[in-house]
Design an enzyme around this catalytic site. Sequence first.
Site, PDB file in Angstrom:
ATOM      1  N   SER A 148       0.903  -1.084   0.017  1.00 13.58           N
ATOM      2  CA  SER A 148      -0.019   0.004  -0.119  1.00 13.58           C
ATOM      3  C   SER A 148       1.053   1.101   0.017  1.00 13.58           C
ATOM      4  CB  SER A 148      -0.901  -0.111   1.324  1.00 13.58           C
ATOM      5  OG  SER A 148      -1.616   1.446   1.106  1.00 13.58           O
ATOM      6  N   TYR A 153      -2.490  -0.095  10.606  1.00 11.81           N
ATOM      7  CA  TYR A 153      -2.529  -0.485   9.209  1.00 11.81           C
ATOM      8  C   TYR A 153      -1.293  -0.182   8.668  1.00 11.81           C
ATOM      9  CZ  TYR A 153      -4.203  -0.818   4.411  1.00 11.81           C
ATOM     10  OH  TYR A 153      -4.182  -0.961   2.894  1.00 11.81           O
TER      11      TYR A 153
END
Length: 708
Positions: free
Chosen positions: A585, A598
């Site tokens: 990501s 995260y």
Amino acid sequence: MLESTTKTEFKHVSYLWDEGEAAKLAGDEVGLLIYRSNLLGADLRLTNYGGGNTSCKVMAKDPLNGQETEVMWVKGSGGDLGTLKRSGLAALYVDRLRSLKNVYRGIEHEDEMVELFNHSIFDLSSKAPSIDTPLHGFLPFKHIDHLHPDAAIAIAAAKDGKKITEELFEGTIGWVDWQRPGFDLGLQLRQCLNENPGIRGIMLGSHGLFTWGDTAYDSYINTLEVIEQCAEYMEQNIGKKGPVFGGAKIESLEEADRKKQAAALAPVLRGFCSSERHMIGHFTDDARVLEFINSNDLDRLAPMGTSCPDHFLRTKISPLVLDLKPDDDLSDVKALKERLAPAFEEYRQMYADYYENHKHPNSPAVRDKNPVIILYPGVGMFSFSKDKQTTRVASEFYINAINVMKGAEAVSEYTSLPRQEAFDIEYWLLEEAKLQRMPKPKALSGKIALITGSAGGIGKAIAKRFVEEGAVVVLNDMNEERLQEASEEFKSQYGKDSYATAALDVTKNDEIQQAFDAAALAFGGVDIVVNNAGLSISKTIEDHTEKDWDLLYDVLVKGQFMVTQAGVEVMRKQDIGGDVLNIVSKNALVSGPNNAGYGSAKAAQLHLSRLNAAELGGDGIRVNVVNPDAVISDSNIWAGGWAEGRAKAYGVKVEELPAFYAKRTLLGEIILPEDIANACFAFVGGLLNKSTGNVLNVDGGVAMAFVR
């Protein structure tokens, strides 16, 4: 005909004719030919996939002179009876085809006749005629079936098959000795008919069966009855001479243990068989296979090879029989490879000698010398070929060959094709021309990919792109309902040979192992592992719980590590390199609010990728990263409050998120799952084979996420 059988009652074959469906085709003989062909091809006891051919002769108006002329419609080159359509038929003037005997120069000039078939074509848009065309053309019957049923070939391949045929059918079935298909064989069939008027069919030595009728239905029934009689004869005789295949020499493992051994061994075998190009595998422990490979006669029959050309062309000259005990410990991979290597070298040398001893001055170059069929007594049969359909069909054909050997041994003695005849079929220039006309392999042909979380969103898009580029994929997800939906979609869109499935929670080691075992059993191993499974939790520091933290790190970091670990074990068994792609990501590089768990887990994924790349280069395994951002379409990542959390963090509404994310990028683009799939293909498609440890951003351009 069989006295005990009515026209619609059969024991060994399936009667599938539907009067209602046939009535819809009344007056359309070509339509009835296709209908009959599809019924025959639907029963694998009648003919193998892609094998056999059918025909009909009808009167039609000649477009050149307006006169009525006889036209033969016959299955063209390639294709399968079970799925045959009108576009798969060749249409030829019967009189022109038969007139070619006036220019026929003899059997040594067989191949030149194939091009002359084109001068007999009636429908210029029809399929190219096959080599079997004259076999139908020189017989006068309106409807003809040429099939390869195991029960008939068992007689055809028996040492005294001609005598058995005469006695069994009391002279109503003719016999023609083995001869390679072609123009001369068509003349031989006609001669047999002339010498035996009134016969209902002809048995071709070591090859198959010809039957016929005045109508499509008559031909269909005649075919079923003849095959039924052959099968009944086999059933009555099997066991009379003694135990099948000389009786059992060893016992099979229990099914679960067979599967475990096969999954452990398949990647090693695939590595050996992929010495020239990546191969796809198939495994079966079918009861018919086990009966053969466990028998006393295995060592005598296996080296003989197959008899029917259709079998032989797909299974090679003979199988490789492994010198392994069913319960051998296969855990020491290095020792296992050292043990198996001499057997593969011996097989390759045998094949090279076979080629050198039988080649002609104009023979095509020697082909891949590795075995197609590999037998593991007590466990099962492996097959390896260029794609899943080809290798599955090769497996089916070898089971057909086993059935033939079983029947022939029961009623007489099995005989195979002489080596020179086998070579002349395998390296036939016409077969070589057919191979050269086939489409070139796609970029991922022969590759096997396991993509975690591939039942939807990014994972499914990657799986689709890979299949479209020639790969086979292992679909998996922890949501079994979602996985089933993806399975049905792939089957409908790409066919059953494009994928396998496995339920997979990447936090559970046993499920990871089961997923890679599924890949080994379905395809032989794995080449590409894509760590895509993930979830997102967006909370402030004070709201973030220990449970949230553990879940993120278990799925994203530990899950990526354990899946990679299991995948690398398989790749090392194969020893042909591989790819690990990690879908990370932009958050691995960019700091943002409400994202401690995260974002830090994604950063760990990114650095773990670098560490793995540094360690695995010596194995030819590349590890690369794709960094997406804001891929909302069909993604589970936006469930469970993540979208709400991100919207809150940025002070926008949930429905405004896609536009918000796009607006903040340099390109102003919304990112779709297909964009991530394209990036993955860029890494594994062949152009970046010397690249590892790289990061490819697919985020529309987020300057803060630039790596360098």
